[in-house]
Enzyme design. Structure first.
Site, PDB file in Angstrom:
ATOM      1  N   HIS A 192       0.835  -1.211   0.000  1.00  0.00           N
ATOM      2  CA  HIS A 192       0.000   0.000   0.000  1.00  0.00           C
ATOM      3  C   HIS A 192       0.861   1.249   0.000  1.00  0.00           C
ATOM      4  CE1 HIS A 192       0.289   1.024   4.399  1.00  0.00           C
ATOM      5  NE2 HIS A 192       0.413  -0.277   4.559  1.00  0.00           N
ATOM      6  N   ASP A 228       6.118   1.919   6.402  1.00  0.00           N
ATOM      7  CA  ASP A 228       4.857   1.185   6.330  1.00  0.00           C
ATOM      8  C   ASP A 228       3.914   2.006   5.455  1.00  0.00           C
ATOM      9  OD1 ASP A 228       2.475  -0.176   6.798  1.00  0.00           O
ATOM     10  OD2 ASP A 228       2.250   0.572   8.846  1.00  0.00           O
ATOM     11  N   GLU A 248      -5.330   1.210   2.761  1.00  0.00           N
ATOM     12  CA  GLU A 248      -5.015   0.160   3.735  1.00  0.00           C
ATOM     13  C   GLU A 248      -5.041   0.675   5.163  1.00  0.00           C
ATOM     14  OE1 GLU A 248      -2.667  -2.535   6.313  1.00  0.00           O
ATOM     15  OE2 GLU A 248      -2.340  -0.401   5.893  1.00  0.00           O
ATOM     16  N   GLU A 249      -4.502   1.867   5.389  1.00  0.00           N
ATOM     17  CA  GLU A 249      -4.376   2.379   6.757  1.00  0.00           C
ATOM     18  C   GLU A 249      -5.717   2.657   7.422  1.00  0.00           C
ATOM     19  OE1 GLU A 249      -1.875   2.264   8.513  1.00  0.00           O
ATOM     20  OE2 GLU A 249      -0.059   2.469   7.317  1.00  0.00           O
ATOM     21  N   ASP A 280       4.012  -6.151   3.197  1.00  0.00           N
ATOM     22  CA  ASP A 280       3.801  -5.062   4.138  1.00  0.00           C
ATOM     23  C   ASP A 280       4.914  -5.139   5.179  1.00  0.00           C
ATOM     24  OD1 ASP A 280       2.648  -2.940   5.552  1.00  0.00           O
ATOM     25  OD2 ASP A 280       0.614  -3.686   5.211  1.00  0.00           O
ATOM     26  N   HIS A 339       4.567   3.135  12.907  1.00  0.00           N
ATOM     27  CA  HIS A 339       3.645   4.267  13.056  1.00  0.00           C
ATOM     28  C   HIS A 339       4.272   5.434  13.820  1.00  0.00           C
ATOM     29  CE1 HIS A 339      -0.476   2.314  11.945  1.00  0.00           C
ATOM     30  NE2 HIS A 339       0.488   1.951  11.126  1.00  0.00           N
TER      31      HIS A 339
END
Length: 350
Positions: free
Chosen positions: A74, A191, A225-226, A245, A325
């Protein structure tokens, strides 16, 4: 089947990663990142298509057309959005996805208006000054206690609105991408732009070697995706799906930044046993440095695809990424191992 010699593509992988990371692309605002990935794929000579919601798919003809396998990563990221404008001109915010809000205190950002104007600012605590507020050190850093200080002379809501800034404008904070001499790639949003760069590098290796995967392949770069629905619309003709991922690093996990992680189970449940076992066997037989782990606080486009009715085996791999994150970091060796395993999965190693 031997693994690819990926070392000559180190600079390529890092450049692809930096190109993607340079594009602001929180979920719902991903046009620039998708366009950057599409430009790379088309320059390599691949045909592409877009889904209605914006996913980019690269079509890769195989030697055998009897089945189609899917791979995905993604290109949407975490971000912020203006939720309201305070009376004194502060931009109050809401998160897009799940950023670690305390890590954003002090980050520079860009605010995009719907008219195409871009302003700069800084994400701050509502108690930002140690010499003024008693709770500057202790105030919670969350969406209710943080704001954006706009780099414009504004003293009221009307001043801000006159600039064209309003509720729903995206606030994109700086990824701060750096490649170190020791091989680390450190940046926000590895990510999953690090994995997207791995897929693009694999596509370049295929072209350079004049090779085709064993079966037709569709490589999709998803854009939601997130926020939990990126993989809901994969093509229904896929016989299996390999999500690429980030791999998790931390307590009770064995993966490092120098490895490719093979996820056996995440918060949505186990991945396909046969497919996971096959990936482990491919890695072991070719000497690819890998770790198999369970991710306790993780889900992927696979879970969404399965819930949307995708009737295909699926598994997940990715380079080990530290501090997910937040201020993330991986290493060239982790990217290299991921690209090697992608090549083995496609059945076109050296």
């Amino acid at each position: 089947m031997g693994k690819w010699n990926v070392e000559p593509y180190r600079d390529t992988a890092m450049e692809y990663a930096k190109t993607l990371l340079a594009q602001d692309s929180p979920s719902g605002f991903t046009g620039r990142a998708a366009e950057a990935a599409e430009a790379i794929a088309r320059e390599l000579g691949y045909e592409t298509r877009r889904s209605g919601k914006g996913n980019l798919t690269v079509l890769v003809p195989g030697e055998d057309h009897s089945r189609t396998v899917g791979l995905c990563a993604h290109v949407d990221t975490l971000g912020l959005m203006v939720r309201s404008i305070a009376a004194d001109g502060k931009l109050l915010i809401t998160p897009v996805g799940g950023p670690l809000m305390p890590t954003l205190d002090g980050e520079y950002c860009r605010i995009y208006t719907r008219k195409g104007k871009v302003y700069t600012g800084t994400v701050l605590s509502l108690s930002p000054a140690a010499h003024v507020e008693d709770d500057a050190h202790t105030r919670v850093r969350d969406e209710k206690n943080m704001y954006v200080r706009l780099d414009e002379i504004v003293r009221s809501r009307a001043d801000v609105e006159a600039l064209g800034i309003g509720v729903g404008n995206y606030v994109c904070y700086d990824p701060k991408t750096v490649v170190t001499g020791s091989g680390f790639l450190k940046s926000r949003f590895l990510d999953d732009k690090a994995s997207a760069a791995c897929l693009l590098t694999a596509l370049k290796i295929l072209k350079d070697k004049g090779r085709r995967p064993r079966y037709d392949a569709e490589v999709t770069f998803t854009v939601y995706e997130e926020v939990g629905h990126g993989g809901a619309t994969f093509a229904r003709n896929l016989s299996e799906l390999l999500a690429v991922d980030m791999g998790c690093i931390g307590e009770e996990l064995s993966c490092t930044e120098e490895q490719v992680s093979i996820c056996v189970k995440d918060s949505a449940g186990p991945y396909d046993y046969e497919m996971v076992s096959r990936l482990i066997s491919l890695a072991e037989e070719a000497g690819v440095d890998y770790a198999a782990d369970v991710y306790p606080h993780y889900t992927s486009d696979v879970a969404v695809a399965w819930k949307a009715g995708q009737d295909a085996k699926a598994a997940l791999i990715g380079p080990g990424v530290h501090a997910s994150h937040g201020m993330e970091r991986t290493h060239w060796l982790g990217l290299k191992a991921t690209i090697e395993l992608i090549g083995l999965y496609l059945g076109c190693g050296d």
